[in-house]
Scaffold this active site. Structure first.
Site, mmCIF file in Angstrom:
data_model
loop_
_atom_site.group_PDB
_atom_site.id
_atom_site.type_symbol
_atom_site.label_atom_id
_atom_site.label_comp_id
_atom_site.label_asym_id
_atom_site.label_seq_id
_atom_site.Cartn_x
_atom_site.Cartn_y
_atom_site.Cartn_z
ATOM 1 N N THR A 1 0.863 -1.181 0.000
ATOM 2 C CA THR A 1 0.000 0.000 0.000
ATOM 3 C C THR A 1 0.900 1.232 0.000
ATOM 4 O OG1 THR A 1 -0.017 0.118 2.393
ATOM 5 C CG2 THR A 1 -1.751 -1.183 1.374
ATOM 6 N N GLU B 1 -5.764 -3.562 -1.313
ATOM 7 C CA GLU B 1 -6.196 -4.657 -0.442
ATOM 8 C C GLU B 1 -7.351 -5.467 -1.036
ATOM 9 O OE1 GLU B 1 -5.465 -1.597 0.458
ATOM 10 O OE2 GLU B 1 -4.679 -1.467 2.494
ATOM 11 N N LYS C 1 -14.594 18.075 9.312
ATOM 12 C CA LYS C 1 -15.608 18.075 10.374
ATOM 13 C C LYS C 1 -15.928 19.510 10.764
ATOM 14 C CE LYS C 1 -13.769 13.665 11.566
ATOM 15 N NZ LYS C 1 -12.453 13.691 10.882
ATOM 16 N N TRP D 1 -20.183 16.345 8.822
ATOM 17 C CA TRP D 1 -19.108 16.014 7.900
ATOM 18 C C TRP D 1 -19.310 16.664 6.536
ATOM 19 C CZ3 TRP D 1 -17.935 10.040 8.551
ATOM 20 C CH2 TRP D 1 -17.396 9.836 9.831
HETATM 21 P P1 ADP Z 1 -4.900 2.119 -5.355
HETATM 22 O O1 ADP Z 1 -6.267 1.634 -5.311
HETATM 23 O O2 ADP Z 1 -4.793 3.411 -6.080
HETATM 24 O O3 ADP Z 1 -3.884 1.108 -5.524
HETATM 25 P P2 ADP Z 1 -4.693 2.528 -2.685
HETATM 26 O O4 ADP Z 1 -5.036 1.148 -2.352
HETATM 27 O O5 ADP Z 1 -3.569 3.205 -1.999
HETATM 28 O O6 ADP Z 1 -4.331 2.649 -4.115
HETATM 29 O O7 ADP Z 1 -5.913 3.491 -2.632
HETATM 30 C C1 ADP Z 1 -7.211 3.084 -2.460
HETATM 31 C C2 ADP Z 1 -8.022 4.289 -2.135
HETATM 32 O O8 ADP Z 1 -8.184 5.122 -3.265
HETATM 33 C C3 ADP Z 1 -9.426 3.971 -1.729
HETATM 34 O O9 ADP Z 1 -9.492 3.547 -0.394
HETATM 35 C C4 ADP Z 1 -10.115 5.300 -1.960
HETATM 36 O O10 ADP Z 1 -9.890 6.212 -0.924
HETATM 37 C C5 ADP Z 1 -9.411 5.820 -3.192
HETATM 38 N N1 ADP Z 1 -10.214 5.540 -4.391
HETATM 39 C C6 ADP Z 1 -10.096 4.526 -5.247
HETATM 40 N N2 ADP Z 1 -11.001 4.616 -6.237
HETATM 41 C C7 ADP Z 1 -11.722 5.732 -5.996
HETATM 42 C C8 ADP Z 1 -12.828 6.377 -6.644
HETATM 43 N N3 ADP Z 1 -13.346 5.917 -7.774
HETATM 44 N N4 ADP Z 1 -13.300 7.501 -6.080
HETATM 45 C C9 ADP Z 1 -12.791 8.001 -4.942
HETATM 46 N N5 ADP Z 1 -11.760 7.441 -4.292
HETATM 47 C C10 ADP Z 1 -11.233 6.318 -4.805
#
Ligand code: ADP
Length: 541
Positions: A185, A330, A439, A444
């Site tokens: 990650t 994940e 917040k 929110w």
């Molecule tokens: P990635 O999915 O880019 O490999 P991460 O696992 O670090 O990287 O990031 C996942 C996060 O990216 C999600 O938990 C969410 O916050 C954000 N994310 C993924 N897709 C979207 C989406 N379509 N809209 C908003 N946020 C998103």
């Protein structure tokens, strides 16, 4: 009573076996790191993956070892995945955009034994190789003619290794639950954590991710995965594509608008996938050149929220179906995709876009719910927002070496760290990362939604919203803007454009203009960094 069906393990090598046998002639087209376009097919890729597997064994790679790649999307990177997994080793994809210290940490933490890298990344590894005691050697993914002078110790030439083998090789038997891949990650809080995929989880995600309402690619489709293989498994396309027998078009190192457009056009790409930043570069290119997208049917966009202007540009100006997807490393990584349900096609354009701007519905294999701070499930009414929780066979149960402790609750739910709403029909909408939500007076505010509206202003190239301290409301939104090239919008301009498009009390208290917004290695806005940059910022009273 047991079922009386065959025990056929879900291992990823079955995917390339199937592609070679039944779609052997189907092409893979690559814009190579060396420059020229390269063409091959699944039959050749299958053979070369087995040759590379033989070579890896000779280099000492054994079942259970971790072998890393740092490479663009190319035919060689594809072969590398299947070869590593095919000798029973674990393929660890390294993101070259990470900082050097993070790479050192990740490579050592994962205990990478061998690194297969594109020549582009030689300087990155030369600079850190002294800090990588466990790495026994490097393979440069090129031919002899393009081998650079390098200080990397124990360095091999990819094409020479492959060329020396016969391909007479049987995949090393593994259990479907054995590890096949690994991806860290991005580590926006603390050290990056290793997500370890199994053969089974990758096969299941490939199957589920390519259902008609998900990516929905068929053998007649030509898929361009712009999303890198080093970023969350290229969203499963490197498995789903060969499963279906699609032509794969690999963009190599060139991800700018003109280069992507050229491949979309010349290779008649019908399905493609990438994060929003890639598509803003493409849309700018199309606008500048007046080009169209006659072959493209579907674009999958995720990783960050799709701004409404982008969605509407694809759908209205280019007649391309946008599938807004949400996922994370994940989750292997896809969790939701925004395909319509019965009757939605008949809605007005604006109503359809209201649905498509949401992140979509859970695909089969992903269970989903939202909860309040006490873990109580919240209603699916499209209004209540809470912690987004998921469960399923391609979702992490823990991180490598137990980092981060127990990550599932008593009922096996994984907290995504996202805050979202779920509506009656199952469409999920991300409000924010839990740590980014603003917040204000106990309520929110979604930074994502404000950003989405702000980038609709023609003078705005990129927008980020953070909460800054407010004496009465605790936090209020500050809008940070990178102006579009040649534009200089004023604060009043932008705010009056936004009026009526979001709730009045969500309107930013101030607007700051900057030249650049910091991004993470996966292209997301680095809010942590922005909050540091704007620490102590005083809002106008
Ligand atoms: P990635 O999915 O880019 O490999 P991460 O696992 O670090 O990287 O990031 C996942 C996060 O990216 C999600 O938990 C969410 O916050 C954000 N994310 C993924 N897709 C979207 C989406 N379509 N809209 C908003 N946020 C998103």
């Amino acid at each position: 009573m047991n079922g009386l069906m065959q025990d056929w393990p879900l291992v990823v090598t079955s995917v390339i076996d199937h592609a070679a046998q039944w779609h052997g002639e189907r092409e893979m087209v690559t814009r190579t790191v060396e420059g020229p376009i390269h063409r091959t097919n699944y039959a050749e890729l299958h053979l070369r993956s087995r040759k590379l597997a033989q070579a890896l064994q000779k280099l000492g790679v054994a079942k259970g070892d971790v072998v890393a790649t740092m490479a663009w999307n190319t035919h060689r990177h594809f072969e590398t995945w299947y070869a590593i997994m095919g000798v029973g080793a674990v393929c660890h994809t390294l993101n070259p955009r990470l900082f050097a210290e993070q790479l050192v940490y990740i490579i050592n933490h994962a205990e990478d034994k061998l690194l297969l890298i594109d020549t582009t990344f030689v300087p990155i590894l030369e600079a850190i190789q002294d800090q990588l005691p466990g790495v026994k050697g490097y393979v440069l993914m090129t031919d002899r003619a393009h081998m650079p002078d390098t200080k990397l110790a124990n360095c091999h030439c990819y094409e020479e290794l492959v060329g020396a083998e016969s391909g007479d090789f049987a995949w090393v038997p593994v259990d479907e639950t054995d590890a096949s891949g690994m991806c860290y990650t991005s580590g926006t809080t603390g050290n990056p954590k290793g997500v370890v995929y199994s053969h089974r989880s990758n096969v299941i995600h490939g199957l589920a991710g390519n259902a008609p309402d998900a990516i929905g690619a068929r053998s007649v489709d030509n898929i361009l995965p712009v999303v890198p293989m080093f970023h969350a498994n290229a969203w499963g396309l490197v498995f789903a594509g060969p499963m279906a027998g699609c032509k794969l078009v690999m963009p190599g190192p060139k991800l700018d608008g003109a280069s992507i457009y050229e491949l979309l056009d010349t290779e008649k790409v019908s399905v493609t996938a990438a994060v929003p930043t890639v598509w803003s570069m493409l849309l700018q290119h199309l606008e500048k050149t007046g080009s169209k997208l006659p072959h493209l049917k579907r674009v999958v966009i995720g990783g960050s929220a799709v701004p409404r202007v982008m969605l509407e540009a694809f759908e209205r100006d280019y007649e391309v179906d946008v599938a807004h997807a949400w996922g994370m490393t994940e989750l292997s990584p896809i969790g939701t995709l925004g395909s319509f349900k019965s009757g939605m096609e008949d809605l007005t354009f604006d109503e359809r876009m209201d649905i498509k701007v949401k992140q979509g519905r859970p695909m089969y294999t992903v269970e989903m719910k939202i909860t309040d701070d006490d873990g109580k499930e919240l209603p699916r009414d499209g209004k209540a927002f809470g912690h987004l929780m998921v469960r399923g066979p391609a979702i992490a149960a823990s991180y490598l070496k137990g980092e981060g402790g127990t990550v599932l609750d008593d009922e096996g739910w994984f907290d995504t760290g996202d805050v979202a709403t779920l509506d009656e029909l199952g469409f999920m909408q991300i409000t924010d990362r839990a740590k980014d939500v603003i917040k204000s007076g106990g309520e929110w505010i979604s930074s994502i939604e404000i950003e989405n509206v702000a980038v609709g202003h023609p003078g705005v190239a990129e927008a980020a919203v953070i909460g800054v301290y407010h004496p009465k409301w605790d936090e209020r939104p500050l809008l940070i803007i990178v102006p579009a090239e040649g534009a200089s919008p004023s604060k009043e301009d932008v705010l009056s454009f936004m009026k009526g498009k979001i709730a009045k009390w969500w309107m930013p208290d101030d607007v700051a203009f900057v030249d650049e917004i910091p991004h993470t290695a996966t292209g997301k806005i680095q809010k942590l960094e922005l909050r540091k940059q704007f620490e102590g910022y005083e809002l106008p009273s």
